[in-house]
Design an enzyme around this catalytic site. Structure first.
Site, PDB file in Angstrom:
ATOM      1  N   ASP A 109      -3.086  14.092 -21.462  1.00 29.65           N
ATOM      2  CA  ASP A 109      -4.038  14.267 -22.565  1.00 29.65           C
ATOM      3  C   ASP A 109      -5.325  13.481 -22.309  1.00 29.65           C
ATOM      4  O   ASP A 109      -6.427  13.945 -22.618  1.00 29.65           O
ATOM      5  CB  ASP A 109      -3.405  13.821 -23.883  1.00 29.65           C
ATOM      6  CG  ASP A 109      -2.364  14.816 -24.377  1.00 29.65           C
ATOM      7  OD1 ASP A 109      -2.424  15.983 -23.954  1.00 29.65           O
ATOM      8  OD2 ASP A 109      -1.485  14.427 -25.170  1.00 29.65           O
ATOM      9  N   PHE A 110      -5.179  12.257 -21.740  1.00 28.46           N
ATOM     10  CA  PHE A 110      -6.373  11.463 -21.398  1.00 28.46           C
ATOM     11  C   PHE A 110      -7.238  12.222 -20.403  1.00 28.46           C
ATOM     12  O   PHE A 110      -8.469  12.323 -20.564  1.00 28.46           O
ATOM     13  CB  PHE A 110      -5.963  10.115 -20.821  1.00 28.46           C
ATOM     14  CG  PHE A 110      -7.130   9.234 -20.465  1.00 28.46           C
ATOM     15  CD1 PHE A 110      -7.646   8.338 -21.395  1.00 28.46           C
ATOM     16  CD2 PHE A 110      -7.725   9.298 -19.209  1.00 28.46           C
ATOM     17  CE1 PHE A 110      -8.739   7.535 -21.082  1.00 28.46           C
ATOM     18  CE2 PHE A 110      -8.805   8.509 -18.887  1.00 28.46           C
ATOM     19  CZ  PHE A 110      -9.316   7.616 -19.831  1.00 28.46           C
TER      20      PHE A 110
ATOM     21  N   SER B 149     -11.341   5.015  -8.222  1.00 31.01           N
ATOM     22  CA  SER B 149     -10.203   5.808  -8.695  1.00 31.01           C
ATOM     23  C   SER B 149     -10.216   7.159  -7.985  1.00 31.01           C
ATOM     24  O   SER B 149     -11.192   7.538  -7.337  1.00 31.01           O
ATOM     25  CB  SER B 149     -10.296   6.000 -10.209  1.00 31.01           C
ATOM     26  OG  SER B 149     -11.483   6.701 -10.529  1.00 31.01           O
ATOM     27  N   LEU B 150      -9.126   7.897  -8.124  1.00 28.82           N
ATOM     28  CA  LEU B 150      -9.032   9.232  -7.543  1.00 28.82           C
ATOM     29  C   LEU B 150      -9.166  10.279  -8.637  1.00 28.82           C
ATOM     30  O   LEU B 150      -8.744  10.063  -9.778  1.00 28.82           O
ATOM     31  CB  LEU B 150      -7.683   9.427  -6.849  1.00 28.82           C
ATOM     32  CG  LEU B 150      -7.382   8.543  -5.635  1.00 28.82           C
ATOM     33  CD1 LEU B 150      -6.010   8.874  -5.079  1.00 28.82           C
ATOM     34  CD2 LEU B 150      -8.438   8.725  -4.558  1.00 28.82           C
TER      35      LEU B 150
ATOM     36  N   GLU C 294       1.123  11.290   0.298  1.00 24.52           N
ATOM     37  CA  GLU C 294       1.889  10.103  -0.085  1.00 24.52           C
ATOM     38  C   GLU C 294       2.392  10.244  -1.510  1.00 24.52           C
ATOM     39  O   GLU C 294       1.767  10.915  -2.339  1.00 24.52           O
ATOM     40  CB  GLU C 294       0.991   8.849  -0.025  1.00 24.52           C
ATOM     41  CG  GLU C 294       0.287   8.653   1.297  1.00 24.52           C
ATOM     42  CD  GLU C 294      -0.906   7.691   1.172  1.00 24.52           C
ATOM     43  OE1 GLU C 294      -1.140   7.186   0.063  1.00 24.52           O
ATOM     44  OE2 GLU C 294      -1.600   7.487   2.173  1.00 24.52           O
TER      45      GLU C 294
ATOM     46  N   LYS D   9       2.651   9.130  -5.164  1.00 23.08           N
ATOM     47  CA  LYS D   9       1.723   8.385  -6.024  1.00 23.08           C
ATOM     48  C   LYS D   9       2.551   7.462  -6.932  1.00 23.08           C
ATOM     49  O   LYS D   9       3.054   7.875  -7.975  1.00 23.08           O
ATOM     50  CB  LYS D   9       0.876   9.336  -6.862  1.00 23.08           C
ATOM     51  CG  LYS D   9      -0.207   8.615  -7.667  1.00 23.08           C
ATOM     52  CD  LYS D   9      -1.075   9.613  -8.440  1.00 23.08           C
ATOM     53  CE  LYS D   9      -2.164   8.876  -9.203  1.00 23.08           C
ATOM     54  NZ  LYS D   9      -1.634   7.956 -10.204  1.00 23.08           N
TER      55      LYS D   9
ATOM     56  N   ASP E 195       3.670   4.769  -9.566  1.00 23.31           N
ATOM     57  CA  ASP E 195       3.161   4.551 -10.917  1.00 23.31           C
ATOM     58  C   ASP E 195       3.333   3.081 -11.299  1.00 23.31           C
ATOM     59  O   ASP E 195       4.285   2.680 -11.950  1.00 23.31           O
ATOM     60  CB  ASP E 195       3.928   5.450 -11.901  1.00 23.31           C
ATOM     61  CG  ASP E 195       3.245   5.523 -13.258  1.00 23.31           C
ATOM     62  OD1 ASP E 195       2.078   5.115 -13.352  1.00 23.31           O
ATOM     63  OD2 ASP E 195       3.890   5.987 -14.218  1.00 23.31           O
TER      64      ASP E 195
ATOM     65  N   TYR F 132      -0.554   1.343   0.989  1.00 25.84           N
ATOM     66  CA  TYR F 132      -0.920   2.703   1.393  1.00 25.84           C
ATOM     67  C   TYR F 132      -2.343   2.873   1.926  1.00 25.84           C
ATOM     68  O   TYR F 132      -2.781   3.991   2.149  1.00 25.84           O
ATOM     69  CB  TYR F 132      -0.715   3.672   0.225  1.00 25.84           C
ATOM     70  CG  TYR F 132      -1.339   3.250  -1.086  1.00 25.84           C
ATOM     71  CD1 TYR F 132      -2.713   3.127  -1.237  1.00 25.84           C
ATOM     72  CD2 TYR F 132      -0.534   2.983  -2.193  1.00 25.84           C
ATOM     73  CE1 TYR F 132      -3.291   2.741  -2.434  1.00 25.84           C
ATOM     74  CE2 TYR F 132      -1.089   2.595  -3.405  1.00 25.84           C
ATOM     75  CZ  TYR F 132      -2.468   2.483  -3.516  1.00 25.84           C
ATOM     76  OH  TYR F 132      -3.029   2.100  -4.711  1.00 25.84           O
TER      77      TYR F 132
ATOM     78  N   LYS G  93      -1.030  15.224 -10.122  1.00 28.14           N
ATOM     79  CA  LYS G  93      -0.145  14.536 -11.057  1.00 28.14           C
ATOM     80  C   LYS G  93       0.853  15.518 -11.648  1.00 28.14           C
ATOM     81  O   LYS G  93       0.472  16.586 -12.146  1.00 28.14           O
ATOM     82  CB  LYS G  93      -0.959  13.863 -12.170  1.00 28.14           C
ATOM     83  CG  LYS G  93      -1.880  12.763 -11.643  1.00 28.14           C
ATOM     84  CD  LYS G  93      -2.496  11.945 -12.747  1.00 28.14           C
ATOM     85  CE  LYS G  93      -1.519  10.931 -13.283  1.00 28.14           C
ATOM     86  NZ  LYS G  93      -2.166   9.973 -14.216  1.00 28.14           N
TER      87      LYS G  93
ATOM     88  N   CYS H  48      12.674  -3.921 -46.900  1.00 27.07           N
ATOM     89  CA  CYS H  48      13.789  -3.709 -45.980  1.00 27.07           C
ATOM     90  C   CYS H  48      14.678  -2.572 -46.485  1.00 27.07           C
ATOM     91  O   CYS H  48      15.083  -2.577 -47.650  1.00 27.07           O
ATOM     92  CB  CYS H  48      14.607  -4.995 -45.848  1.00 27.07           C
ATOM     93  SG  CYS H  48      16.087  -4.803 -44.820  1.00 27.07           S
TER      94      CYS H  48
ATOM     95  N   CYS I 120      18.293  -4.384 -47.459  1.00 27.17           N
ATOM     96  CA  CYS I 120      18.485  -5.399 -48.501  1.00 27.17           C
ATOM     97  C   CYS I 120      17.347  -5.442 -49.518  1.00 27.17           C
ATOM     98  O   CYS I 120      17.430  -6.170 -50.515  1.00 27.17           O
ATOM     99  CB  CYS I 120      18.673  -6.776 -47.875  1.00 27.17           C
ATOM    100  SG  CYS I 120      17.167  -7.458 -47.132  1.00 27.17           S
TER     101      CYS I 120
ATOM    102  N   CYS J 202      12.210  -8.247 -41.548  1.00 35.62           N
ATOM    103  CA  CYS J 202      12.861  -8.623 -42.797  1.00 35.62           C
ATOM    104  C   CYS J 202      13.188 -10.111 -42.698  1.00 35.62           C
ATOM    105  O   CYS J 202      13.921 -10.519 -41.789  1.00 35.62           O
ATOM    106  CB  CYS J 202      14.143  -7.815 -43.006  1.00 35.62           C
ATOM    107  SG  CYS J 202      15.166  -8.440 -44.350  1.00 35.62           S
TER     108      CYS J 202
END
Length: 669
Positions: A36-37, A83-84, A113, A115, A117, A225, A312, A406, A409, A424
């Protein structure tokens, strides 16, 4: 989209991405999935291309992200750490080749290679010795984490052979193996702390710890790497990696040479199936042009090399309906919201529930009743809700609001400043907390009381036979035999095991009490430094933080525990039953008492012994290891490269400093 609409959308995207970047790189708490990013970033880049008049040099599209932490010294990279670009489809991989072929004549070979994480690192070597380790930071400068990196056993401090360059850099990824991650999260939950969401967060958080001894215990790993320098041995990337392996670096055996893009795609498809069998996390494949001459010809864009790209893997994601949210109460009182879902198949298992961790996550997701939600497996392990399909939201659906009392309780929940969780505070009367504390007390690493499981504890609680751990020592055979699935033999085994627990050593009893943040390791440190429960109960804040690895948070928790009347009465009862609430005297003839009564701080690096070995020698000869300098410090055992803040404090307080040789002479070594 007209210019005004584009301007509003670009501003919104930039604000969102700045926030997501900060959560990911600085806080190690990602609040959006990678996919999503990347989609939001791609949308921003496309809009900025369509509207060049709205370009901004500080836009997230111009950054590689930053993990800089001001508690560390910042170091400028000799070669920028860029960055890639990310891709998610075969078509985008072929587009990558098309762009290369427009700039390069002749055949192109690719190195593929895994990747990994984790968190990026750059290691500098001189004359075969590791001299510095720096995080990626913002790509231009990063944090100096050399002391922490030296604790990682797969990173050589001294190279093998003699054919390495005089000076070079090698880059890689620091990782937390799945097995270590699982154990760490179990330990965190055990002492009332939130588990890490995935191994990447755990690795990143560990690397930025201030205590390198704690980093060492977390068993991080590292794969390298990328070799950089003026005198590197070969003109191909793949050959350089093979040579680096001969010098002692951990290079992945799963790196492959591919003659064309079809072989690259076959490699990607192969590892999409095989990645679940790896002991460490990967989230894709990195494809690099193998020839260094061709790499130089292709060059770089502002934030990434033109000769490399990452593919990815999409985390498997499914949509399902949120049925309801319930709230679990842990033994420390921590409240964990749990999402109940319409059952759905995800990564080979049926998912019915997902943890939401805390109120902030619910708020950030903007969850409403009966929402359609997207679920992924975080770090390929834990199901988590990563998004909401707002287009399918029912009209007038109520937003989910975190509870304020809580669920067990009814006590008003509290949330301490700087903490993510609600708690709590009613630890003496809240049923799940009472039963959870008893289950912890009888566990194998604590009192090791056999025959009492979760169900039996629940039955004893329901019958009002136990309300705290001390009540276990008043149980009789007549209490146990009538319980469901119990008989004479079962009752005798439980009672014998309870009696045997009177011999459990003090350090394990201390752990069994379930003081928040006091896990098995901390309990052992405390028991060594403060060998009786009475002394511990009277210890001041200053005395507690002098104990090795005890910080302010743990010290405050210990003091709060012993200041409570209920806990004081509990300890008195346990004493009356004969539990081991003080340590055994040190055996005669072991070590000496030459350092008895001395509080010693170790700082710097040493040539003859490791820091851990020196700490053992201090304890062996009756001394006490403390982590911070105070007016009660007897002397500083000083090695090379002591931090300037420690030196300043030593001078201010007029604390003596002795060298490694002077210390060894002092103890007769």
């Amino acid at each position: 989209m007209n210019q005004e609409e584009a301007k509003i959308r670009i501003a919104t995207l930039r604000e969102q991405l700045h926030t997501y970047n900060h959560n990911y790189y600085v806080l190690s708490q990602p609040s959006i999935s990678d996919f999503d990013f990347d989609m939001l970033l791609k949308e921003l880049i496309d809009l900025e291309k369509q509207h060049p008049e709205l370009q901004d040099p500080n836009s997230p599209s111009q950054r590689v992200g930053s993990d800089i932490n001001l508690e560390f010294n910042q170091v400028e990279h000799k070669y920028p750490m860029l960055s890639l670009g990310n891709t998610y489809s075969e078509e985008e991989i072929r587009d990558f080749e098309t762009r290369i072929k427009k700039l390069i004549d002749g055949e192109v070979e690719y190195a593929c290679e895994l990747k990994y994480d984790g968190t990026s690192i750059s290691l500098s070597y001189k004359n075969g010795n590791l001299i510095q380790a720096v995080t990626r930071g913002d790509g231009v400068r990063g944090d100096d984490v050399t002391a922490n990196v030296k604790t990682i056993r797969s990173i050589p401090l001294r190279l093998s052979g003699n054919d390495y360059p005089d000076e070079f850099e090698i880059r890689g990824e620091i990782l937390m193996p799945f097995a270590v991650f699982k154990k760490l999260n179990e330990e965190r939950e055990e002492i009332g702390e939130l588990p890490f969401a995935n191994p990447r967060n755990a690795a990143s958080g560990t690397l930025k710890m201030q205590n390198s001894a704690m980093v060492a215990k977390r068993n991080l790993d590292c794969y390298l790497y990328y070799l950089l320098g003026k005198e590197i041995p070969a003109r191909t990337h793949y050959q350089n990696l093979q040579q680096a392996a001969n010098w002692g670096f951990k290079i992945s055996e799963n790196t492959a040479l591919c003659k064309n893009i079809d072989e690259v795609i076959a490699f990607i498809q192969l590892w999409d199936k095989k990645r679940e069998d790896l002991p460490v996390p990967i989230d894709g494949i990195v494809i690099k042009v193998n020839s260094l001459d061709q790499q130089e010809e292709l060059g770089f864009t502002a934030k990434s090399p033109r000769w490399a790209i990452s593919y990815k893997y999409k985390a498997e994601r499914v949509a399902t309906r949120l049925q309801k949210i319930t709230y679990q109460v842990g033994r420390t009182g921590s409240i964990t919201p749990v999402a109940h879902l319409d059952p759905v198949q995800l990564a080979g298992t049926t998912v019915k529930r997902a943890s939401l961790h805390n109120a902030d996550i619910i708020q950030n997701l903007d969850l409403h009743e009966n929402d359609t939600v997207y679920v992924e497996k975080g770090g390929e392990i834990i199901p988590k809700i990563v998004g909401v399909e707002t287009n399918e939201r029912v009209a007038n659906a109520k937003a989910i609001e975190f509870i304020d009392t809580c669920p067990e309780c009814g006590s008003l929940l509290i949330r301490k400043e700087g903490e993510a969780n609600h708690y709590c505070p009613n630890d003496m009367l809240c049923p799940p907390q009472i039963k959870g504390k008893i289950e912890h007390f009888i566990s194998r690493r604590a009192m090791n009381i056999d025959g009492l499981g979760e169900e039996t504890i629940d039955l004893l609680y329901q019958k009002k036979l136990i309300r705290n751990v001390a009540d276990l020592y008043e149980l009789s055979k007549a209490d146990i035999v009538p319980l469901e699935r119990m008989g004479d033999k079962s009752a005798e085994r439980i009672l014998n095991s309870i009696q045997d627990s009177l011999q459990v050593p003090y350090e394990r009893v201390l752990y069994a009490l379930g003081i928040r943040y006091v896990g098995a390791t901390v309990a052992k440190k405390l028991a060594k430094a403060i060998p009786s429960i009475d002394t511990l109960a009277q210890s001041t804040m200053e005395e507690l933080v002098e104990v090795d690895e005890i910080g302010d948070k743990i010290a405050v928790s210990i003091m709060e525990y012993f200041s409570n009347d209920y806990h004081q009465e509990l300890i008195a009862r346990l004493k009356s039953f004969g539990l081991q609430l003080q340590g055994k005297e040190q055996e005669e003839g072991v070590g000496s008492k030459i350092l008895e009564g001395l509080s010693i701080v170790i700082s710097g690096s040493f040539s003859k012994y490791s820091r851990d070995e020196l700490k053992e020698l201090i304890e062996l000869h009756g001394g006490k290891n403390v982590s911070s300098i105070s007016k009660k410090t007897s002397f500083l055992l000083a090695g090379e490269k002591i931090g300037p803040s420690k030196l300043a404090k030593v001078e201010t307080l007029n604390i003596p400093m002795i060298s490694e040789d002077e210390f060894l002479g002092k103890i007769g070594e």
